[in-house]
Write a protein that holds these residues in place. Structure first.
Motif, PDB file in Angstrom:
ATOM      1  N   MET A  56       0.955  -1.267   0.250  1.00 56.94           N
ATOM      2  CA  MET A  56       0.026  -0.154   0.087  1.00 56.94           C
ATOM      3  C   MET A  56       1.002   1.095   0.125  1.00 56.94           C
ATOM      4  N   ALA A  57       1.880   1.247   0.838  1.00 59.85           N
ATOM      5  CA  ALA A  57       2.907   2.465   0.954  1.00 59.85           C
ATOM      6  C   ALA A  57       3.369   2.478  -0.438  1.00 59.85           C
ATOM      7  N   LYS A  58       3.955   1.683  -1.322  1.00 64.70           N
ATOM      8  CA  LYS A  58       4.579   1.723  -2.363  1.00 64.70           C
ATOM      9  C   LYS A  58       3.540   2.341  -3.376  1.00 64.70           C
ATOM     10  N   ALA A  59       2.263   2.037  -3.220  1.00 62.46           N
ATOM     11  CA  ALA A  59       1.330   2.309  -4.304  1.00 62.46           C
ATOM     12  C   ALA A  59       1.099   3.701  -4.116  1.00 62.46           C
ATOM     13  N   LEU A  60       1.239   4.329  -2.825  1.00 60.55           N
ATOM     14  CA  LEU A  60       0.877   5.446  -2.583  1.00 60.55           C
ATOM     15  C   LEU A  60       2.229   6.351  -2.654  1.00 60.55           C
ATOM     16  N   GLY A  61       3.287   5.845  -3.228  1.00 60.83           N
ATOM     17  CA  GLY A  61       4.500   6.671  -3.775  1.00 60.83           C
ATOM     18  C   GLY A  61       5.667   6.812  -2.650  1.00 60.83           C
ATOM     19  N   ALA A  62       5.461   5.909  -1.443  1.00 62.97           N
ATOM     20  CA  ALA A  62       6.504   5.838  -0.218  1.00 62.97           C
ATOM     21  C   ALA A  62       7.932   5.401  -0.771  1.00 62.97           C
ATOM     22  N   LYS A  63       8.843   6.168  -0.464  1.00 60.21           N
ATOM     23  CA  LYS A  63      10.222   5.888  -0.730  1.00 60.21           C
ATOM     24  C   LYS A  63      11.024   5.797   0.596  1.00 60.21           C
ATOM     25  N   PRO A  64      12.070   4.748   0.565  1.00 62.35           N
ATOM     26  CA  PRO A  64      12.872   4.646   1.571  1.00 62.35           C
ATOM     27  C   PRO A  64      13.854   5.761   1.983  1.00 62.35           C
ATOM     28  N   LYS A  65      13.870   6.682   0.994  1.00 61.06           N
ATOM     29  CA  LYS A  65      14.949   8.163   1.047  1.00 61.06           C
ATOM     30  C   LYS A  65      14.678   8.655   2.504  1.00 61.06           C
ATOM     31  N   PRO A  66      15.847   8.575   3.391  1.00 58.08           N
ATOM     32  CA  PRO A  66      16.033   8.892   4.639  1.00 58.08           C
ATOM     33  C   PRO A  66      15.060  10.408   4.940  1.00 58.08           C
ATOM     34  N   GLY A  67      13.846  10.331   5.815  1.00 56.09           N
ATOM     35  CA  GLY A  67      13.123  11.510   5.956  1.00 56.09           C
ATOM     36  C   GLY A  67      11.890  11.524   5.199  1.00 56.09           C
ATOM     37  N   ALA A  68      11.763  10.783   3.978  1.00 59.61           N
ATOM     38  CA  ALA A  68      10.482  10.908   3.159  1.00 59.61           C
ATOM     39  C   ALA A  68       9.113  10.169   3.869  1.00 59.61           C
ATOM     40  N   THR A  69       8.204  10.773   4.010  1.00 59.16           N
ATOM     41  CA  THR A  69       6.895  10.530   4.793  1.00 59.16           C
ATOM     42  C   THR A  69       5.784  10.090   3.861  1.00 59.16           C
ATOM     43  N   THR A  70       5.204   9.262   3.921  1.00 60.02           N
ATOM     44  CA  THR A  70       3.832   8.903   3.328  1.00 60.02           C
ATOM     45  C   THR A  70       2.609   8.594   4.377  1.00 60.02           C
ATOM     46  N   VAL A  71       1.532   9.078   4.155  1.00 59.54           N
ATOM     47  CA  VAL A  71       0.370   8.714   5.255  1.00 59.54           C
ATOM     48  C   VAL A  71      -0.160   7.835   4.468  1.00 59.54           C
ATOM     49  N   VAL A  72      -0.589   6.532   5.111  1.00 63.50           N
ATOM     50  CA  VAL A  72      -1.384   5.174   4.900  1.00 63.50           C
ATOM     51  C   VAL A  72      -2.468   4.918   5.822  1.00 63.50           C
ATOM     52  N   PRO A  73      -3.703   4.783   5.102  1.00 66.42           N
ATOM     53  CA  PRO A  73      -4.794   4.547   5.679  1.00 66.42           C
ATOM     54  C   PRO A  73      -4.406   3.318   6.663  1.00 66.42           C
ATOM     55  N   GLY A  74      -5.031   3.324   8.091  1.00 66.69           N
ATOM     56  CA  GLY A  74      -4.740   2.322   8.792  1.00 66.69           C
ATOM     57  C   GLY A  74      -6.191   1.449   9.484  1.00 66.69           C
TER      58      GLY A  74
END
Length: 494
Positions: A56-74
């Motif tokens: 889900m995070a990947k689909a929302l554009g999440a990256k492992p770059k230090p400090g990059a944030t992504t909000v995912v429904p929980g």
């Protein structure tokens, strides 16, 4: 000054079930590889959504770059903030940055009160970094307005198995000190000027073991503090020198701190260009750092005597302003040929250093937004370190590394001191186009006896962030050097 109110923060062993937001790390290389979720949360997520949090995070554009944030429904209205941690093993630096970025993201959300921070924190230094990053990241300067916005009270739970409660308390003290320094730097210069800055310093240490003395214009004149009186002579706001003293009974060493506190720097008669003047409220960041750090050192109960000088003045042009080529008499009698009124910080520091040398310290450290040359050399995230002692330089650089601040040693020597030769005074306050940061450091060294260890931190590169927020670093005042100064004091306990 807006009061610094830290959010509630506690340690927990597991993620609270009712947390509004859970902060989790995302690790990997170019592609997300793993989210370190508590098992119960991860399983519940897969049952509800039919896919992993990583997908889900990947689909929302999440990256492992230090400090990059992504909000995912929980689950059950709970949200996840997935924050990049890079591919390597977590370090205090990467953890602090991730915690700061996540905390800032959470602070901007609506209808959020309780936040569980499930970042790597199962070692004391990692726990400290998570706490510092969380508290520093949620800070934003509140604008001066007739209708201040209500800021919701946040409650953070840091997931960790480290049982030592003192780590969290120590991290809170240091983070609060850095936030105080940020707040002072961000205040407009019509609100923070030498008199009110001195008053804010008095208020900060009231009721603590830190004693305070404020020298006003009369005291400075009679005491021979010619640097302060010259620099402040063009302003209706008279200069101040604040002296703080923290003296535990069995102190292992004596540390003197001296900070540049130019509450606004127009350049004086050597007037700055207009576009270079708008952020010059930050020219007191050195004094903010040394005063806030002294308060933190006392709160931590470190076994080191600390004497601190906040050298405060406002540098404006007028018919009473000092001039290029004036000969000034610094505290203690040394005469200085002034070469440029926009090199004013070193003059008030000279007063403070000469006075501080009389306190018989084991080490003097001065902190200043001193030169544009340091910014040219180091960019906007690293501050410069100068010392004529390899041992002292290593102590300062080691303290900066332990504190998670970026520092780099710059050179000085006979070549940089040569530019200070004067035909009309004991020395000149500067000169020459090249090596300006090193020349300034050599000037400052002239006011400390050779047998006293000394270091100079030129924090001009990293004291004010005009770009976008990054990790635990906000827009505006950064409070840089506070953590390093605390670590220097801690190192002197050995």
């Amino acid at each position: 000054m807006n009061p610094i109110t830290l959010p509630e923060l506690v340690r927990v062993k597991t993620v609270p079930a009712k947390a509004d937001v859970v902060v989790v790390p995302l690790t990997g290389d170019s592609e997300p590889a793993a989210v370190d979720l508590p098992t119960s949360v991860g399983r519940g997520y897969e049952r509800k959504f039919g896919q992993s949090v990583v997908d889900m995070a990947k689909a929302l554009g999440a990256k492992p770059k230090p400090g990059a944030t992504t909000v995912v429904p929980g689950l059950n209205g709970q949200r996840l903030v997935v924050v990049g941690m890079g591919a390597d093993e977590p370090t205090p630096k990467t953890v602090r940055k991730a915690a700061g970025a996540a905390s800032r993201a959470v602070a901007g959300m609506k209808d959020v009160r309780t936040i569980a921070v499930a970042l790597p924190a199962d070692e004391p230094e990692l726990l400290r970094a998570v706490v510092e990053g969380t508290l520093l990241g949620q800070y934003a300067y509140a604008p001066v307005t007739a209708e201040p916005a209500d800021k919701p009270a946040l409650e953070f739970s840091v997931v960790s198995t480290v049982a030592d409660k003192s780590i969290i308390e120590q991290a809170r003290v240091v983070a609060e000190a850095q936030l105080v320094a940020r707040e002072w730097v961000n205040l407009p210069p019509n609100l923070l000027y030498p008199e009110t800055f001195a008053g804010a310093a008095e208020d900060l240490v009231k009721g603590t073991k830190v004693k305070v003395q404020v020298l006003d214009e009369g005291d400075l004149t009679s005491g021979g503090f010619g640097g302060h009186m010259a620099v402040g002579g063009g302003s209706a706001q008279d200069p101040r020198l604040v002296r703080l003293s923290y003296a535990p009974a069995r102190a292992k060493a004596h540390l003197v701190l001296v900070g540049k506190g130019i509450t606004f720097d127009s350049g004086g008669l050597n007037l700055k260009p207009g576009e270079s003047m708008s952020t010059m409220r930050c020219d007191m960041a050195g004094a903010a750092a040394v005063i806030a750090a002294t308060h933190a050192i006392a709160q931590l109960g470190l076994n080191v005597q600390v004497t601190t000088y906040g050298c405060m003045a406002e540098n404006l042009p007028s018919d009473t302003a000092f001039r290029p080529s004036d000969v000034l008499t610094i505290y203690g009698g040394t005469t200085v040929e002034n070469y440029n009124t926009d090199a004013e910080g070193r003059l008030v520091l000279a007063d403070g250093l000469a006075r501080g040398a009389e306190d018989n310290p084991d080490l003097i450290v001065d902190v200043a937004t001193l030169t544009g040359a340091a910014m040219v050399a180091l960019g906007t995230e690293i501050f410069g370190v100068f010392s004529d002692s390899d041992e002292v330089a290593e102590r300062v650089l080691g303290a900066a590394e332990a504190a998670g601040e970026e520092a780099w040693r710059l050179p000085m020597g006979e070549w940089s001191a040569k530019a200070l030769e004067s035909k009309v005074a004991d020395l000149k306050s500067g000169g020459g186009r090249w090596g300006g940061a090193s020349i300034a450091a050599s000037f400052l060294r002239s006011f400390v006896d050779e047998e006293i260890d000394w270091a100079h931190l030129d924090i001009a590169p990293a004291s004010f962030n005009e770009g976008s927020a990054d990790g635990e670093t906000p827009v505006g005042g950064t409070g840089v050097a506070v953590r390093t100064l605390v670590e220097i004091a801690r190192s002197l306990q050995a």
